[in-house]
Design a protein around this motif. Structure first.
Motif, PDB file in Angstrom:
ATOM      1  N   LEU A 343      45.897  59.544  32.897  1.00 53.14           N
ATOM      2  CA  LEU A 343      46.495  58.310  33.478  1.00 53.14           C
ATOM      3  C   LEU A 343      44.958  57.457  33.213  1.00 53.14           C
ATOM      4  CD1 LEU A 343      46.920  58.894  38.220  1.00 53.14           C
ATOM      5  CD2 LEU A 343      48.605  58.142  35.372  1.00 53.14           C
ATOM      6  N   HIS A 344      44.345  58.145  32.091  1.00 47.56           N
ATOM      7  CA  HIS A 344      42.611  57.101  31.225  1.00 47.56           C
ATOM      8  C   HIS A 344      43.533  56.346  30.217  1.00 47.56           C
ATOM      9  CE1 HIS A 344      39.452  57.113  29.473  1.00 47.56           C
ATOM     10  NE2 HIS A 344      40.105  56.452  28.517  1.00 47.56           N
ATOM     11  N   GLY A 345      43.052  54.898  30.956  1.00 46.99           N
ATOM     12  CA  GLY A 345      43.433  54.017  30.399  1.00 46.99           C
ATOM     13  C   GLY A 345      44.003  52.673  31.729  1.00 46.99           C
ATOM     14  N   ILE A 346      44.231  52.801  32.473  1.00 49.08           N
ATOM     15  CA  ILE A 346      44.423  52.517  33.963  1.00 49.08           C
ATOM     16  C   ILE A 346      43.599  51.641  34.348  1.00 49.08           C
ATOM     17  CG2 ILE A 346      45.181  52.637  36.273  1.00 49.08           C
ATOM     18  CD1 ILE A 346      47.487  54.314  35.749  1.00 49.08           C
ATOM     19  N   THR A 347      43.341  50.462  34.601  1.00 53.94           N
ATOM     20  CA  THR A 347      42.389  49.727  34.969  1.00 53.94           C
ATOM     21  C   THR A 347      42.237  49.635  36.757  1.00 53.94           C
ATOM     22  OG1 THR A 347      42.715  48.192  33.881  1.00 53.94           O
ATOM     23  CG2 THR A 347      41.834  46.958  36.006  1.00 53.94           C
ATOM     24  N   VAL A 348      41.539  49.846  37.444  1.00 49.16           N
ATOM     25  CA  VAL A 348      41.097  50.120  39.072  1.00 49.16           C
ATOM     26  C   VAL A 348      39.475  49.320  39.079  1.00 49.16           C
ATOM     27  CG1 VAL A 348      40.551  51.363  41.009  1.00 49.16           C
ATOM     28  CG2 VAL A 348      42.026  52.440  38.995  1.00 49.16           C
ATOM     29  N   ASP A 349      40.466  48.395  40.568  1.00 52.54           N
ATOM     30  CA  ASP A 349      39.151  47.475  40.717  1.00 52.54           C
ATOM     31  C   ASP A 349      39.564  46.613  41.637  1.00 52.54           C
ATOM     32  OD1 ASP A 349      36.584  46.004  39.950  1.00 52.54           O
ATOM     33  OD2 ASP A 349      36.951  45.933  37.524  1.00 52.54           O
ATOM     34  N   THR A 350      38.864  45.608  41.887  1.00 46.26           N
ATOM     35  CA  THR A 350      38.286  45.334  43.483  1.00 46.26           C
ATOM     36  C   THR A 350      39.444  43.841  42.602  1.00 46.26           C
ATOM     37  OG1 THR A 350      36.495  43.740  42.447  1.00 46.26           O
ATOM     38  CG2 THR A 350      36.808  45.719  44.437  1.00 46.26           C
ATOM     39  N   ALA A 351      39.879  43.075  43.682  1.00 41.62           N
ATOM     40  CA  ALA A 351      40.575  41.398  43.264  1.00 41.62           C
ATOM     41  C   ALA A 351      39.355  40.792  42.599  1.00 41.62           C
ATOM     42  CB  ALA A 351      40.957  41.326  45.249  1.00 41.62           C
ATOM     43  N   ASN A 352      38.245  40.735  43.330  1.00 40.63           N
ATOM     44  CA  ASN A 352      37.047  39.660  42.668  1.00 40.63           C
ATOM     45  C   ASN A 352      37.620  39.774  40.964  1.00 40.63           C
ATOM     46  OD1 ASN A 352      36.247  40.138  45.776  1.00 40.63           O
ATOM     47  ND2 ASN A 352      35.189  38.681  44.979  1.00 40.63           N
ATOM     48  N   ARG A 353      37.482  40.940  40.507  1.00 40.86           N
ATOM     49  CA  ARG A 353      37.500  41.591  39.165  1.00 40.86           C
ATOM     50  C   ARG A 353      38.569  41.189  38.746  1.00 40.86           C
ATOM     51  NH1 ARG A 353      32.108  42.718  37.067  1.00 40.86           N
ATOM     52  NH2 ARG A 353      33.584  44.806  36.207  1.00 40.86           N
ATOM     53  N   LEU A 354      39.654  41.331  39.679  1.00 38.25           N
ATOM     54  CA  LEU A 354      40.513  41.419  38.866  1.00 38.25           C
ATOM     55  C   LEU A 354      41.806  39.750  38.104  1.00 38.25           C
ATOM     56  CD1 LEU A 354      42.779  44.462  40.629  1.00 38.25           C
ATOM     57  CD2 LEU A 354      42.057  44.023  38.406  1.00 38.25           C
ATOM     58  N   GLN A 355      40.892  38.406  38.901  1.00 35.97           N
ATOM     59  CA  GLN A 355      41.250  37.381  38.912  1.00 35.97           C
ATOM     60  C   GLN A 355      41.696  37.172  37.105  1.00 35.97           C
ATOM     61  OE1 GLN A 355      39.870  34.614  42.678  1.00 35.97           O
ATOM     62  NE2 GLN A 355      37.794  35.621  41.655  1.00 35.97           N
TER      63      GLN A 355
END
Length: 453
Positions: A343-355
């Motif tokens: 799964l390397h390359g998938i974005t994992v982040d918080t709502a703040n950072r995904l805006q």
């Protein structure tokens, strides 16, 4: 199909954009506000407006809220408006991405005096522009204006005569890491958004809305528009037949297979885990979101859309996992690195950072999943709005059972304060609306032991 008597989505968008751009040269007010739903072409409007407002005698100032937003706009100017001399105003302690440094058409500098002599457009963060105190320009464009705090607007208001404010009223409100309760209800509350304060003090200011989302599929727009944008409704720019999500290999009839197949058919799915109070650290939920992502890639999901009608095999970079807390994102990344190297390359982040980000498929860990209370942080409509509006094809929500009951035992009772009014929807009502809809798209997890790791 669009009825013959009704303009197409593109025609509606062109009409809205033309009305905004035509009003700018004759504007007598200090500003103009443009409300933009998710994926409505906000950056395109900002670039076109900057092109229209740039003058040889005075560059157009463009203000964004974060360095990543600034870099995104600079890239757009360089790619779509190469005739503009674009400058990137930066702080001395910030490293500008290499691709911008190497671009021959972009001038990067820390001093405004060296940039304004040769630039048509100068882009920088609000905090950097706030350090400029000895200059003033005819126009500024403020991008992501709903994310700008009102005190930041006060710091920068002296550098321009008129401004175009562009932003998404459904996104997260400005936030602070310190307590700000003592400011509630005061006219100078710094946590009010810049647009809310602007409109409260300039009630005759022109306000426009972009009418179309080019990101969200038709399966998502009615729910998102009703739940988060009651005052600025919009519709999808694509048709149901334009976007498909299919699989190259057959599934194994597991709950994970069932949830991705349901999401592929309908655009939505709720994967419901057994009710349990876990707090922020829910290892079973973390494993679940990664397991769903793994099935999407293992079964070689294929997407098509109006922009790319040819088959596209889903890549890790096409998938995002969204969380409410940084600690949750950190744990999921750690599990991914340790147990899911594929799964390397998938974005994992918080709502703040995904805006501002966009993906083909998103997997969302519901902010209220596993909680024993419903705090203002977890109820915030903007947080759930961001998490559920990043996708072009499908959104899969993972949550523990019992959220509806949790909402009913924690009714919305936040005090109402005088002052600038926000356009953000009520979080309690928005959560109920999303859950009510997802109840029709629920896949229940098979009973399994608690997995720690």
């Amino acid at each position: 199909m669009t009825p013959p008597h009704q303009p197409s989505p593109q025609q509606q968008m062109d009409q809205a954009t033309r009305a905004i751009l035509e009003q700018l040269p004759t504007l007598t007010h200090r500003g103009i506000v443009v409300d933009s739903p998710p994926g409505a072409g906000k950056s395109t409007l900002v670039a076109r407006a900057a092109d229209a407002l740039a003058h040889s005698s005075a560059p157009c100032v463009v203000i964004a809220q974060t360095n990543s937003q600034v870099d995104h706009l600079v890239r757009r100017f360089a790619r779509h408006h190469p005739h503009l001399r674009t400058a990137r105003l930066t702080a001395t302690d910030h490293t500008v991405p290499h691709d911008l440094q190497a671009h021959p058409g972009i001038h990067i500098g820390t001093r405004i005096a060296t940039l304004e002599k040769t630039a048509d457009v100068i882009v920088g963060t609000a905090m950097k522009w706030a350090t400029i105190t000895d200059r003033r320009w005819p126009w500024a464009i403020i991008d992501e204006a709903y994310q700008m705090r009102s005190d930041t607007l006060l710091w920068t208001a002296g550098i321009f005569d008129q401004a175009l404010f562009v932003g998404d009223p459904g996104q997260l409100d400005p936030f602070s890491e310190v307590e700000t309760d003592r400011f509630h209800g005061l006219s100078h509350d710094p946590m009010n958004s810049a647009v809310a304060v602007l409109l409260a003090n300039n009630r005759d200011l022109p306000v426009h809305s972009l009418p179309v989302s080019w990101r969200l599929p038709p399966s998502a727009v009615p729910l998102i528009s009703d739940a988060f944008y009651p005052s600025t409704p919009f519709h999808a720019g694509s048709r149901e037949a334009d976007r498909t999500l299919t699989f190259s290999t057959r599934g194994m009839h597991t709950p994970a297979d069932e949830v991705i197949e349901h999401a592929a058919r309908t655009g939505w799915a709720l994967f419901e885990l057994p009710a349990r109070i876990t707090g922020q650290r829910d290892i079973e939920a973390f494993q679940t979101v990664l397991g769903i992502a793994e099935r999407l890639l293992t079964r070689r999901a294929i997407t098509t859309c109006e922009e790319k009608p040819e088959d596209h095999v889903l890549l890790p970079s096409d998938i995002a996992i969204g969380t409410a807390h940084r600690s949750q994102a950190h744990h999921i990344r750690a599990l991914l690195a340790r147990q899911y190297p594929q799964l390397h390359g998938i974005t994992v982040d918080t709502a703040n950072r995904l805006q501002g980000c966009e993906f083909r498929v998103t997997i969302v860990l519901h902010p209220l999943s596993g909680r024993g209370d419903a705090s203002a942080f977890h109820l915030e409509a903007g947080r759930l709005c961001v998490l559920t509006t990043r996708h072009r094809h499908a959104c899969i929500v993972v949550a523990r059972a019992g959220i509806a009951e949790l909402l009913d035992t924690h009714p919305s009772n936040d005090p109402v304060h005088p002052g600038a009014a926000s356009k953000v929807a009520d979080g309690w009502e928005a959560n109920h609306a999303i859950l009510a809809y997802l109840s029709q798209h629920t896949i229940h997890a098979a009973a399994q032991p608690d997995r720690r790791g």
